[in-house]
Design a protein around this motif. Structure first.
Motif, PDB file in Angstrom:
ATOM      1  N   CYS A  47       0.835  -1.214   0.000  1.00  0.00           N
ATOM      2  CA  CYS A  47       0.000   0.000   0.000  1.00  0.00           C
ATOM      3  C   CYS A  47       0.862   1.254   0.000  1.00  0.00           C
ATOM      4  O   CYS A  47       0.577   2.213  -0.728  1.00  0.00           O
ATOM      5  N   ARG A  48       1.924   1.256   0.804  1.00  0.00           N
ATOM      6  CA  ARG A  48       2.816   2.417   0.841  1.00  0.00           C
ATOM      7  C   ARG A  48       3.537   2.596  -0.496  1.00  0.00           C
ATOM      8  O   ARG A  48       3.695   3.717  -0.987  1.00  0.00           O
ATOM      9  N   VAL A  49       3.960   1.492  -1.096  1.00  0.00           N
ATOM     10  CA  VAL A  49       4.608   1.570  -2.412  1.00  0.00           C
ATOM     11  C   VAL A  49       3.620   2.085  -3.458  1.00  0.00           C
ATOM     12  O   VAL A  49       3.977   2.891  -4.315  1.00  0.00           O
ATOM     13  N   ALA A  50       2.381   1.630  -3.384  1.00  0.00           N
ATOM     14  CA  ALA A  50       1.372   2.084  -4.342  1.00  0.00           C
ATOM     15  C   ALA A  50       1.196   3.599  -4.274  1.00  0.00           C
ATOM     16  O   ALA A  50       1.069   4.259  -5.314  1.00  0.00           O
ATOM     17  N   LEU A  51       1.213   4.170  -3.087  1.00  0.00           N
ATOM     18  CA  LEU A  51       1.084   5.619  -2.949  1.00  0.00           C
ATOM     19  C   LEU A  51       2.292   6.338  -3.544  1.00  0.00           C
ATOM     20  O   LEU A  51       2.148   7.368  -4.220  1.00  0.00           O
ATOM     21  N   LEU A  52       3.487   5.806  -3.308  1.00  0.00           N
ATOM     22  CA  LEU A  52       4.695   6.381  -3.923  1.00  0.00           C
ATOM     23  C   LEU A  52       4.619   6.316  -5.445  1.00  0.00           C
ATOM     24  O   LEU A  52       4.924   7.286  -6.134  1.00  0.00           O
ATOM     25  N   ALA A  53       4.252   5.151  -5.945  1.00  0.00           N
ATOM     26  CA  ALA A  53       4.193   4.953  -7.394  1.00  0.00           C
ATOM     27  C   ALA A  53       3.175   5.899  -8.029  1.00  0.00           C
ATOM     28  O   ALA A  53       3.441   6.488  -9.077  1.00  0.00           O
ATOM     29  N   GLU A  54       2.049   6.036  -7.387  1.00  0.00           N
ATOM     30  CA  GLU A  54       1.015   6.922  -7.923  1.00  0.00           C
ATOM     31  C   GLU A  54       1.505   8.371  -7.932  1.00  0.00           C
ATOM     32  O   GLU A  54       1.298   9.093  -8.910  1.00  0.00           O
ATOM     33  N   ALA A  55       2.181   8.782  -6.875  1.00  0.00           N
ATOM     34  CA  ALA A  55       2.704  10.149  -6.803  1.00  0.00           C
ATOM     35  C   ALA A  55       3.749  10.408  -7.888  1.00  0.00           C
ATOM     36  O   ALA A  55       3.850  11.519  -8.406  1.00  0.00           O
ATOM     37  N   GLN A  56       4.511   9.361  -8.242  1.00  0.00           N
ATOM     38  CA  GLN A  56       5.536   9.504  -9.282  1.00  0.00           C
ATOM     39  C   GLN A  56       4.999   9.172 -10.672  1.00  0.00           C
ATOM     40  O   GLN A  56       5.734   9.270 -11.655  1.00  0.00           O
ATOM     41  N   GLU A  57       3.746   8.757 -10.744  1.00  0.00           N
ATOM     42  CA  GLU A  57       3.133   8.328 -12.004  1.00  0.00           C
ATOM     43  C   GLU A  57       4.002   7.283 -12.707  1.00  0.00           C
ATOM     44  O   GLU A  57       4.243   7.342 -13.913  1.00  0.00           O
ATOM     45  N   HIS A  58       4.479   6.345 -11.903  1.00  0.00           N
ATOM     46  CA  HIS A  58       5.331   5.263 -12.416  1.00  0.00           C
ATOM     47  C   HIS A  58       5.017   4.008 -11.613  1.00  0.00           C
ATOM     48  O   HIS A  58       5.261   3.966 -10.407  1.00  0.00           O
ATOM     49  N   HIS A  59       4.470   3.019 -12.258  1.00  0.00           N
ATOM     50  CA  HIS A  59       3.884   1.890 -11.540  1.00  0.00           C
ATOM     51  C   HIS A  59       4.669   0.603 -11.749  1.00  0.00           C
ATOM     52  O   HIS A  59       5.023   0.268 -12.879  1.00  0.00           O
ATOM     53  N   ILE A  71       9.048  -7.129  -6.730  1.00  0.00           N
ATOM     54  CA  ILE A  71       8.815  -5.904  -7.498  1.00  0.00           C
ATOM     55  C   ILE A  71       9.760  -5.872  -8.690  1.00  0.00           C
ATOM     56  O   ILE A  71      10.955  -6.134  -8.547  1.00  0.00           O
ATOM     57  N   LEU A  72       9.215  -5.556  -9.844  1.00  0.00           N
ATOM     58  CA  LEU A  72       9.990  -5.388 -11.066  1.00  0.00           C
ATOM     59  C   LEU A  72       9.728  -3.984 -11.582  1.00  0.00           C
ATOM     60  O   LEU A  72       8.572  -3.555 -11.677  1.00  0.00           O
ATOM     61  N   LEU A  73      10.811  -3.261 -11.888  1.00  0.00           N
ATOM     62  CA  LEU A  73      10.697  -1.896 -12.398  1.00  0.00           C
ATOM     63  C   LEU A  73      11.312  -1.794 -13.782  1.00  0.00           C
ATOM     64  O   LEU A  73      12.450  -2.212 -14.001  1.00  0.00           O
ATOM     65  N   THR A  74      10.564  -1.244 -14.697  1.00  0.00           N
ATOM     66  CA  THR A  74      11.027  -0.919 -16.038  1.00  0.00           C
ATOM     67  C   THR A  74      10.142   0.209 -16.549  1.00  0.00           C
ATOM     68  O   THR A  74       9.023   0.391 -16.065  1.00  0.00           O
ATOM     69  N   THR A  75      10.635   0.962 -17.506  1.00  0.00           N
ATOM     70  CA  THR A  75       9.858   2.067 -18.059  1.00  0.00           C
ATOM     71  C   THR A  75       9.395   1.664 -19.448  1.00  0.00           C
ATOM     72  O   THR A  75      10.196   1.590 -20.380  1.00  0.00           O
ATOM     73  N   HIS A  76       8.111   1.380 -19.568  1.00  0.00           N
ATOM     74  CA  HIS A  76       7.581   0.910 -20.841  1.00  0.00           C
ATOM     75  C   HIS A  76       7.731   1.959 -21.938  1.00  0.00           C
ATOM     76  O   HIS A  76       8.016   1.620 -23.086  1.00  0.00           O
ATOM     77  N   ASP A  77       7.587   3.244 -21.582  1.00  0.00           N
ATOM     78  CA  ASP A  77       7.730   4.313 -22.575  1.00  0.00           C
ATOM     79  C   ASP A  77       9.147   4.384 -23.150  1.00  0.00           C
ATOM     80  O   ASP A  77       9.339   4.865 -24.258  1.00  0.00           O
ATOM     81  N   ALA A  78      10.135   3.919 -22.376  1.00  0.00           N
ATOM     82  CA  ALA A  78      11.531   3.947 -22.827  1.00  0.00           C
ATOM     83  C   ALA A  78      11.973   2.573 -23.319  1.00  0.00           C
ATOM     84  O   ALA A  78      13.099   2.417 -23.762  1.00  0.00           O
ATOM     85  N   GLY A  80      12.686   0.039 -21.508  1.00  0.00           N
ATOM     86  CA  GLY A  80      13.771  -0.428 -20.654  1.00  0.00           C
ATOM     87  C   GLY A  80      13.963   0.484 -19.461  1.00  0.00           C
ATOM     88  O   GLY A  80      13.109   1.305 -19.136  1.00  0.00           O
ATOM     89  N   LEU A  81      15.090   0.327 -18.800  1.00  0.00           N
ATOM     90  CA  LEU A  81      15.378   1.090 -17.588  1.00  0.00           C
ATOM     91  C   LEU A  81      15.587   2.563 -17.869  1.00  0.00           C
ATOM     92  O   LEU A  81      16.264   2.935 -18.821  1.00  0.00           O
ATOM     93  N   SER A  82      15.018   3.386 -16.985  1.00  0.00           N
ATOM     94  CA  SER A  82      15.200   4.830 -17.071  1.00  0.00           C
ATOM     95  C   SER A  82      15.433   5.381 -15.671  1.00  0.00           C
ATOM     96  O   SER A  82      15.338   4.664 -14.676  1.00  0.00           O
ATOM     97  N   GLU A  83      15.696   6.665 -15.613  1.00  0.00           N
ATOM     98  CA  GLU A  83      15.881   7.345 -14.331  1.00  0.00           C
ATOM     99  C   GLU A  83      14.629   7.213 -13.457  1.00  0.00           C
ATOM    100  O   GLU A  83      14.721   7.202 -12.230  1.00  0.00           O
ATOM    101  N   ARG A  84      13.472   7.094 -14.069  1.00  0.00           N
ATOM    102  CA  ARG A  84      12.227   6.924 -13.305  1.00  0.00           C
ATOM    103  C   ARG A  84      12.282   5.659 -12.455  1.00  0.00           C
ATOM    104  O   ARG A  84      11.803   5.638 -11.325  1.00  0.00           O
ATOM    105  N   ASP A  85      12.867   4.600 -13.002  1.00  0.00           N
ATOM    106  CA  ASP A  85      12.986   3.346 -12.258  1.00  0.00           C
ATOM    107  C   ASP A  85      13.931   3.503 -11.072  1.00  0.00           C
ATOM    108  O   ASP A  85      13.664   2.992  -9.985  1.00  0.00           O
ATOM    109  N   VAL A  86      15.026   4.216 -11.286  1.00  0.00           N
ATOM    110  CA  VAL A  86      15.999   4.436 -10.215  1.00  0.00           C
ATOM    111  C   VAL A  86      15.358   5.233  -9.085  1.00  0.00           C
ATOM    112  O   VAL A  86      15.483   4.880  -7.905  1.00  0.00           O
ATOM    113  N   ARG A  87      14.654   6.305  -9.426  1.00  0.00           N
ATOM    114  CA  ARG A  87      13.992   7.126  -8.392  1.00  0.00           C
ATOM    115  C   ARG A  87      12.975   6.315  -7.602  1.00  0.00           C
ATOM    116  O   ARG A  87      12.917   6.413  -6.375  1.00  0.00           O
TER     117      ARG A  87
END
Length: 96
Positions: A47-59, A71-78, A80-87
């Motif tokens: 739940c806490r991660v969901a709130l962070l993700a929503e605030a960053q608009e990155h799910h 948890i798996l992070l990747t940026t579909h718009d890119a 692959g990996l982007s700075e959004r994933d790192v943040r």
């Protein structure tokens, strides 16, 4: 908004920035597995991660089984990996 993939220099810094995260097999993505004392603790973390993700608009892509959260992070718009994933990974680490 244009999002670009991490370059090689940025990727070389990932182990220092995100020591608990690993490259996902077969994908340009980061992954981390978390273990909690029980389902309630795991669900609260999600739940806490969901709130962070929503605030960053990155799910994240994720799954939960009892006291485990993957948890798996990747940026579909890119594509692959982007700075959004790192943040987002750094923000998740701050919660863990």
């Amino acid at each position: 908004m244009s999002v670009s993939r991490l370059d090689e220099a940025q990727r070389m810094q990932l182990p220092d920035l995100l020591p608990e995260w690993r490259m996902a097999e077969g994908r340009d993505a980061l992954r981390r597995d978390f273990h909690f004392r029980d389902f309630s603790a795991a669900w609260g973390f999600m739940c806490r991660v969901a709130l962070l993700a929503e605030a960053q608009e990155h799910h994240p892509e994720w799954s939960n089984v009892y006291n485990r959260v993957s948890i798996l992070l990747t940026t579909h718009d890119a594509d692959g990996l982007s700075e959004r994933d790192v943040r987002l990974a750094q923000a998740i680490d701050a919660l863990a």
